[in-house]
Write a protein that holds these residues in place. Structure first.
Motif, PDB file in Angstrom:
ATOM      1  N   ASP A   1       1.324  -1.096   0.011  1.00  0.00           N
ATOM      2  CA  ASP A   1      -0.455  -0.003   0.049  1.00  0.00           C
ATOM      3  C   ASP A   1       1.348   1.589  -0.102  1.00  0.00           C
ATOM      4  N   ARG A   2       0.832   1.886  -1.284  1.00  0.00           N
ATOM      5  CA  ARG A   2       1.478   3.191  -1.204  1.00  0.00           C
ATOM      6  C   ARG A   2       1.340   4.312  -0.207  1.00  0.00           C
ATOM      7  N   GLU A   3      -0.030   4.548   0.306  1.00  0.00           N
ATOM      8  CA  GLU A   3       0.353   5.511   1.582  1.00  0.00           C
ATOM      9  C   GLU A   3       0.381   4.868   2.766  1.00  0.00           C
ATOM     10  N   THR A   4       0.911   3.780   3.178  1.00  0.00           N
ATOM     11  CA  THR A   4       1.516   2.565   4.153  1.00  0.00           C
ATOM     12  C   THR A   4       2.931   3.454   4.034  1.00  0.00           C
TER      13      THR A   4
ATOM     14  N   ASN B   1      29.571 -22.188   1.083  1.00  0.00           N
ATOM     15  CA  ASN B   1      30.237 -22.718   1.904  1.00  0.00           C
ATOM     16  C   ASN B   1      31.596 -21.443   1.666  1.00  0.00           C
ATOM     17  N   GLN B   2      31.571 -20.696   0.235  1.00  0.00           N
ATOM     18  CA  GLN B   2      33.192 -20.204   0.040  1.00  0.00           C
ATOM     19  C   GLN B   2      32.624 -18.538   0.243  1.00  0.00           C
ATOM     20  N   GLY B   3      31.248 -18.074   0.633  1.00  0.00           N
ATOM     21  CA  GLY B   3      31.223 -16.896   1.300  1.00  0.00           C
ATOM     22  C   GLY B   3      30.129 -16.334   0.855  1.00  0.00           C
ATOM     23  N   PHE B   4      29.980 -15.155   1.588  1.00  0.00           N
ATOM     24  CA  PHE B   4      28.822 -14.517   0.440  1.00  0.00           C
ATOM     25  C   PHE B   4      29.060 -13.288  -0.480  1.00  0.00           C
ATOM     26  N   ASP B   5      27.616 -12.936  -0.485  1.00  0.00           N
ATOM     27  CA  ASP B   5      27.379 -11.509  -2.170  1.00  0.00           C
ATOM     28  C   ASP B   5      26.399 -11.027  -1.381  1.00  0.00           C
ATOM     29  N   GLN B   6      26.317  -9.121  -1.743  1.00  0.00           N
ATOM     30  CA  GLN B   6      24.845  -8.359  -1.467  1.00  0.00           C
ATOM     31  C   GLN B   6      25.066  -7.876  -2.653  1.00  0.00           C
ATOM     32  N   VAL B   7      23.410  -7.476  -2.276  1.00  0.00           N
ATOM     33  CA  VAL B   7      22.765  -6.655  -3.531  1.00  0.00           C
ATOM     34  C   VAL B   7      21.840  -5.658  -2.567  1.00  0.00           C
ATOM     35  N   TYR B   8      21.625  -4.499  -2.952  1.00  0.00           N
ATOM     36  CA  TYR B   8      20.346  -3.783  -3.041  1.00  0.00           C
ATOM     37  C   TYR B   8      19.847  -4.068  -3.739  1.00  0.00           C
ATOM     38  N   VAL B   9      18.377  -3.549  -3.629  1.00  0.00           N
ATOM     39  CA  VAL B   9      16.808  -3.891  -4.452  1.00  0.00           C
ATOM     40  C   VAL B   9      16.783  -2.642  -3.780  1.00  0.00           C
ATOM     41  N   ASN B  10      15.537  -1.656  -5.164  1.00  0.00           N
ATOM     42  CA  ASN B  10      15.535  -0.570  -4.492  1.00  0.00           C
ATOM     43  C   ASN B  10      13.692  -0.590  -5.460  1.00  0.00           C
ATOM     44  N   VAL B  11      12.792  -0.874  -4.226  1.00  0.00           N
ATOM     45  CA  VAL B  11      11.455  -0.919  -4.609  1.00  0.00           C
ATOM     46  C   VAL B  11      10.523   0.118  -4.615  1.00  0.00           C
ATOM     47  N   THR B  12      10.004   0.706  -5.977  1.00  0.00           N
ATOM     48  CA  THR B  12       9.186   2.249  -5.428  1.00  0.00           C
ATOM     49  C   THR B  12       7.715   1.244  -5.432  1.00  0.00           C
ATOM     50  N   VAL B  13       6.851   2.024  -4.686  1.00  0.00           N
ATOM     51  CA  VAL B  13       5.663   1.529  -4.740  1.00  0.00           C
ATOM     52  C   VAL B  13       4.665   2.383  -5.812  1.00  0.00           C
ATOM     53  N   GLN B  14       4.048   1.984  -6.246  1.00  0.00           N
ATOM     54  CA  GLN B  14       3.112   2.928  -7.376  1.00  0.00           C
ATOM     55  C   GLN B  14       1.497   3.211  -7.151  1.00  0.00           C
ATOM     56  N   ASP B  15       1.147   4.194  -7.345  1.00  0.00           N
ATOM     57  CA  ASP B  15      -0.087   4.938  -6.252  1.00  0.00           C
ATOM     58  C   ASP B  15      -1.168   4.383  -7.460  1.00  0.00           C
ATOM     59  N   ILE B  16      -2.083   3.594  -6.932  1.00  0.00           N
ATOM     60  CA  ILE B  16      -3.160   3.678  -7.572  1.00  0.00           C
ATOM     61  C   ILE B  16      -4.609   3.947  -7.526  1.00  0.00           C
ATOM     62  N   ASN B  17      -5.376   4.169  -7.834  1.00  0.00           N
ATOM     63  CA  ASN B  17      -6.851   4.450  -6.901  1.00  0.00           C
ATOM     64  C   ASN B  17      -8.092   3.167  -6.607  1.00  0.00           C
ATOM     65  N   ASP B  18      -7.395   3.168  -5.535  1.00  0.00           N
ATOM     66  CA  ASP B  18      -7.998   1.978  -4.668  1.00  0.00           C
ATOM     67  C   ASP B  18      -9.338   2.668  -4.545  1.00  0.00           C
ATOM     68  N   ASN B  19     -10.137   3.626  -3.836  1.00  0.00           N
ATOM     69  CA  ASN B  19     -10.828   4.080  -3.519  1.00  0.00           C
ATOM     70  C   ASN B  19     -12.486   3.238  -4.712  1.00  0.00           C
ATOM     71  N   LEU B  20     -13.382   3.163  -4.167  1.00  0.00           N
ATOM     72  CA  LEU B  20     -14.049   3.188  -4.514  1.00  0.00           C
ATOM     73  C   LEU B  20     -14.985   4.450  -5.337  1.00  0.00           C
ATOM     74  N   PRO B  21     -15.678   4.111  -6.490  1.00  0.00           N
ATOM     75  CA  PRO B  21     -16.562   5.384  -7.022  1.00  0.00           C
ATOM     76  C   PRO B  21     -17.556   6.317  -6.562  1.00  0.00           C
ATOM     77  N   VAL B  22     -17.740   7.310  -6.722  1.00  0.00           N
ATOM     78  CA  VAL B  22     -18.774   7.907  -5.254  1.00  0.00           C
ATOM     79  C   VAL B  22     -19.506   8.772  -6.816  1.00  0.00           C
ATOM     80  N   PHE B  23     -21.197   8.449  -7.017  1.00  0.00           N
ATOM     81  CA  PHE B  23     -21.625   8.737  -7.988  1.00  0.00           C
ATOM     82  C   PHE B  23     -22.871   9.907  -6.654  1.00  0.00           C
ATOM     83  N   ASP B  24     -22.856  10.944  -7.371  1.00  0.00           N
ATOM     84  CA  ASP B  24     -23.921  12.023  -6.872  1.00  0.00           C
ATOM     85  C   ASP B  24     -25.369  11.767  -7.850  1.00  0.00           C
ATOM     86  N   PRO B  25     -26.441  11.272  -6.722  1.00  0.00           N
ATOM     87  CA  PRO B  25     -27.895  11.620  -7.724  1.00  0.00           C
ATOM     88  C   PRO B  25     -28.462  12.197  -7.920  1.00  0.00           C
TER      89      PRO B  25
END
Length: 80
Positions: free
Chosen positions: A40-43, A56-80
């Motif tokens: 959740d992008r808002e979180t 057993n020979q050792g280790f290696d490391q890498v950093y991975v950046n993750v960017t969360v994209q915004d989506i419209n997760d709100n239900l539409p509201v219609f005026d009568p």
């Protein structure tokens, strides 16, 4: 799938050791970074995952950046 960590030798264990305090991500044997739960992008809109490959020979490391994209997760509201 969020992304993939490429490594030259198969069969080397990969593990996310930092940046995933909420336990949202997982990494498969072939290096695919996937979500175990919904994000959740808002979180939180950015993650910096530290991934380690080790044997057993050792280790290696890498950093991975993750960017969360915004989506419209709100239900539409219609005026009568």
């Amino acid at each position: 799938m969020v992304g993939q960590v490429l490594h030259k030798q198969g069969g080397i264990p990969l593990k996310i050791i930092n940046g995933d305090e909420s336990d949202i991500f997982d990494i498969t044997d072939d290096g695919k970074v996937v979500t175990k739960n919904n994000v959740d992008r808002e979180t939180q809109d950015f993650y910096n995952l530290k991934i380690v490959a080790f044997n057993n020979q050792g280790f290696d490391q890498v950093y991975v950046n993750v960017t969360v994209q915004d989506i419209n997760d709100n239900l539409p509201v219609f005026d009568p």
